[in-house]
Design a protein around this motif. Structure first.
Motif, PDB file in Angstrom:
ATOM      1  N   TYR A  94       0.771  -1.241   0.000  1.00  0.00           N
ATOM      2  CA  TYR A  94       0.000   0.000   0.000  1.00  0.00           C
ATOM      3  C   TYR A  94       0.807   1.298   0.000  1.00  0.00           C
ATOM      4  O   TYR A  94       0.348   2.314  -0.488  1.00  0.00           O
ATOM      5  CB  TYR A  94      -0.938   0.039   1.219  1.00  0.00           C
ATOM      6  N   SER A  95       1.990   1.291   0.601  1.00  0.00           N
ATOM      7  CA  SER A  95       2.719   2.546   0.795  1.00  0.00           C
ATOM      8  C   SER A  95       3.227   3.133  -0.516  1.00  0.00           C
ATOM      9  O   SER A  95       3.681   2.411  -1.404  1.00  0.00           O
ATOM     10  CB  SER A  95       3.902   2.338   1.750  1.00  0.00           C
ATOM     11  N   GLU A  96       3.146   4.466  -0.613  1.00  0.00           N
ATOM     12  CA  GLU A  96       3.615   5.186  -1.791  1.00  0.00           C
ATOM     13  C   GLU A  96       4.952   5.890  -1.510  1.00  0.00           C
ATOM     14  O   GLU A  96       5.386   6.741  -2.267  1.00  0.00           O
ATOM     15  CB  GLU A  96       2.549   6.200  -2.216  1.00  0.00           C
ATOM     16  N   CYS A  97       5.596   5.521  -0.423  1.00  0.00           N
ATOM     17  CA  CYS A  97       6.895   6.075  -0.035  1.00  0.00           C
ATOM     18  C   CYS A  97       7.985   5.145  -0.580  1.00  0.00           C
ATOM     19  O   CYS A  97       7.769   3.929  -0.657  1.00  0.00           O
ATOM     20  CB  CYS A  97       6.975   6.138   1.493  1.00  0.00           C
ATOM     21  N   PRO A  98       9.155   5.683  -0.946  1.00  0.00           N
ATOM     22  CA  PRO A  98      10.257   4.810  -1.382  1.00  0.00           C
ATOM     23  C   PRO A  98      10.607   3.730  -0.342  1.00  0.00           C
ATOM     24  O   PRO A  98      11.113   2.675  -0.695  1.00  0.00           O
ATOM     25  CB  PRO A  98      11.424   5.779  -1.577  1.00  0.00           C
ATOM     26  N   SER A  99      10.295   3.995   0.940  1.00  0.00           N
ATOM     27  CA  SER A  99      10.589   3.011   1.989  1.00  0.00           C
ATOM     28  C   SER A  99       9.735   1.751   1.852  1.00  0.00           C
ATOM     29  O   SER A  99      10.007   0.747   2.506  1.00  0.00           O
ATOM     30  CB  SER A  99      10.380   3.624   3.373  1.00  0.00           C
ATOM     31  N   ALA A 100       8.710   1.766   1.002  1.00  0.00           N
ATOM     32  CA  ALA A 100       7.852   0.594   0.804  1.00  0.00           C
ATOM     33  C   ALA A 100       8.677  -0.612   0.361  1.00  0.00           C
ATOM     34  O   ALA A 100       8.372  -1.746   0.728  1.00  0.00           O
ATOM     35  CB  ALA A 100       6.768   0.895  -0.221  1.00  0.00           C
ATOM     36  N   LYS A 101       9.754  -0.362  -0.410  1.00  0.00           N
ATOM     37  CA  LYS A 101      10.622  -1.452  -0.880  1.00  0.00           C
ATOM     38  C   LYS A 101      11.304  -2.154   0.288  1.00  0.00           C
ATOM     39  O   LYS A 101      11.708  -3.305   0.175  1.00  0.00           O
ATOM     40  CB  LYS A 101      11.684  -0.913  -1.842  1.00  0.00           C
ATOM     41  N   LYS A 102      11.433  -1.448   1.419  1.00  0.00           N
ATOM     42  CA  LYS A 102      12.052  -2.030   2.616  1.00  0.00           C
ATOM     43  C   LYS A 102      10.986  -2.321   3.673  1.00  0.00           C
ATOM     44  O   LYS A 102      11.270  -2.330   4.864  1.00  0.00           O
ATOM     45  CB  LYS A 102      13.089  -1.056   3.204  1.00  0.00           C
ATOM     46  N   GLY A 103       9.750  -2.529   3.252  1.00  0.00           N
ATOM     47  CA  GLY A 103       8.673  -2.827   4.193  1.00  0.00           C
ATOM     48  C   GLY A 103       8.307  -1.634   5.061  1.00  0.00           C
ATOM     49  O   GLY A 103       7.827  -1.794   6.173  1.00  0.00           O
ATOM     50  N   GLY A 104       8.547  -0.436   4.531  1.00  0.00           N
ATOM     51  CA  GLY A 104       8.214   0.780   5.286  1.00  0.00           C
ATOM     52  C   GLY A 104       9.243   1.149   6.333  1.00  0.00           C
ATOM     53  O   GLY A 104       9.033   2.081   7.110  1.00  0.00           O
ATOM     54  N   ASP A 105      10.365   0.435   6.355  1.00  0.00           N
ATOM     55  CA  ASP A 105      11.381   0.650   7.399  1.00  0.00           C
ATOM     56  C   ASP A 105      12.081   1.996   7.219  1.00  0.00           C
ATOM     57  O   ASP A 105      12.698   2.260   6.200  1.00  0.00           O
ATOM     58  CB  ASP A 105      12.414  -0.477   7.345  1.00  0.00           C
ATOM     59  N   LEU A 106      11.979   2.845   8.246  1.00  0.00           N
ATOM     60  CA  LEU A 106      12.654   4.146   8.244  1.00  0.00           C
ATOM     61  C   LEU A 106      13.929   4.110   9.075  1.00  0.00           C
ATOM     62  O   LEU A 106      14.656   5.093   9.125  1.00  0.00           O
ATOM     63  CB  LEU A 106      11.708   5.221   8.816  1.00  0.00           C
ATOM     64  N   GLY A 107      14.186   2.983   9.733  1.00  0.00           N
ATOM     65  CA  GLY A 107      15.363   2.863  10.589  1.00  0.00           C
ATOM     66  C   GLY A 107      15.260   3.779  11.804  1.00  0.00           C
ATOM     67  O   GLY A 107      14.170   4.191  12.195  1.00  0.00           O
ATOM     68  N   TRP A 108      16.398   4.105  12.381  1.00  0.00           N
ATOM     69  CA  TRP A 108      16.464   5.000  13.547  1.00  0.00           C
ATOM     70  C   TRP A 108      16.523   6.436  13.053  1.00  0.00           C
ATOM     71  O   TRP A 108      17.281   6.743  12.136  1.00  0.00           O
ATOM     72  CB  TRP A 108      17.719   4.722  14.376  1.00  0.00           C
ATOM     73  N   PHE A 109      15.712   7.314  13.638  1.00  0.00           N
ATOM     74  CA  PHE A 109      15.804   8.729  13.292  1.00  0.00           C
ATOM     75  C   PHE A 109      15.680   9.576  14.553  1.00  0.00           C
ATOM     76  O   PHE A 109      15.001   9.200  15.497  1.00  0.00           O
ATOM     77  CB  PHE A 109      14.772   9.141  12.230  1.00  0.00           C
ATOM     78  N   PRO A 110      16.393  10.711  14.568  1.00  0.00           N
ATOM     79  CA  PRO A 110      16.405  11.571  15.764  1.00  0.00           C
ATOM     80  C   PRO A 110      15.206  12.513  15.812  1.00  0.00           C
ATOM     81  O   PRO A 110      14.587  12.804  14.788  1.00  0.00           O
ATOM     82  CB  PRO A 110      17.694  12.381  15.593  1.00  0.00           C
ATOM     83  N   ARG A 111      14.927  12.975  17.011  1.00  0.00           N
ATOM     84  CA  ARG A 111      13.911  14.006  17.213  1.00  0.00           C
ATOM     85  C   ARG A 111      14.331  15.224  16.386  1.00  0.00           C
ATOM     86  O   ARG A 111      15.499  15.575  16.340  1.00  0.00           O
ATOM     87  CB  ARG A 111      13.857  14.363  18.704  1.00  0.00           C
ATOM     88  N   GLY A 112      13.404  15.837  15.685  1.00  0.00           N
ATOM     89  CA  GLY A 112      13.703  17.023  14.891  1.00  0.00           C
ATOM     90  C   GLY A 112      13.903  16.733  13.411  1.00  0.00           C
ATOM     91  O   GLY A 112      13.928  17.641  12.608  1.00  0.00           O
TER      92      GLY A 112
END
Length: 150
Positions: A94-112
Motif C-alpha cells: 500500500y505505501s507510496e513512499c520509497p521506503s515501501a521497498k524495505k517494508g516501510g522501514d525508516l530505521g532510527w531517526f532523531p527528534r527534529g
C-alpha cells in the motif's frame, strides 16, 4: 525515596504525556537498578532522542484506510500487535513512499528530523504498537514503532 516511587507510578499511568520530563527523572532511577534498558520502557514516552519505526504513506485517505483495515482485521481488532514482518507486507503493498521497498522501514531517526505530526506520533507510539491513520504535510500515514533510545 517516596518521591521517586511516586514519580515512577505517575509516569506509567500518564504514559509520559504532559509530565514526561518529571516522570522520566523518577522512572529512570528504578530502571537503572534493574536491567538498565530504560529506553525500552513504556513510561517516559516522548522523552527519548531516537525512534525506530516503519510506516505506510498514502496520498489518499481512502487508500490508508484500506491498509489500516487490513492491519485491523488481521491483528488489531483482536487486541494483538502487528508483527513487523506482517506490517512490512502491508507497507510493500500500500505505501507510496520509497521506503515501501524495505517494508516501510525508516530505521532510527532523531527528534527534529521528521515533520510535525509525523514526529509527534512516532515519538508517542508505544514500542510494538501501531498508530491509527493520521495526516501530515506529505499525506496519510500509519506508524509501527519498533524501538526507542536516547
Amino acid at each position: 525515596m517516596g518521591k521517586g516511587k511516586e514519580a515512577a507510578g505517575k509516569g506509567k499511568e500518564a504514559g509520559g504525556k504532559g509530565k514526561g520530563k518529571a516522570a522520566s527523572g523518577g522512572g529512570d532511577e528504578p530502571a537503572a537498578k534493574g536491567k538498565g534498558k530504560s529506553g525500552k520502557a513504556a513510561d517516559g514516552l516522548g522523552t527519548c532522542t531516537y525512534v525506530k519505526a516503519r510506516h505506510i504513506l498514502c496520498e489518499k485517505q481512502g487508500k490508508i484506510n484500506e491498509a489500516y483495515k487490513k492491519l485491523d482485521e488481521g491483528w488489531l481488532s483482536n487486541g494483538d500487535k502487528v508483527p513487523p514482518a506482517e506490517f512490512a507486507k502491508v507497507a510493500a503493498e500500500y505505501s507510496e513512499c520509497p521506503s515501501a521497498k524495505k517494508g516501510g522501514d525508516l530505521g532510527w531517526f532523531p527528534r527534529g528530523k521528521m515533520a510535525g505530526p509525523f514526529q509527534e506520533v512516532a515519538f508517542n507510539t508505544v514500542v510494538g504498537a501501531t498508530s491509527a491513520p493520521f495526516k501530515s504535510t506529505h499525506g496519510y500515514h500509519i506508524i509501527l514503532s519498533e524501538g526507542r533510545k536516547n
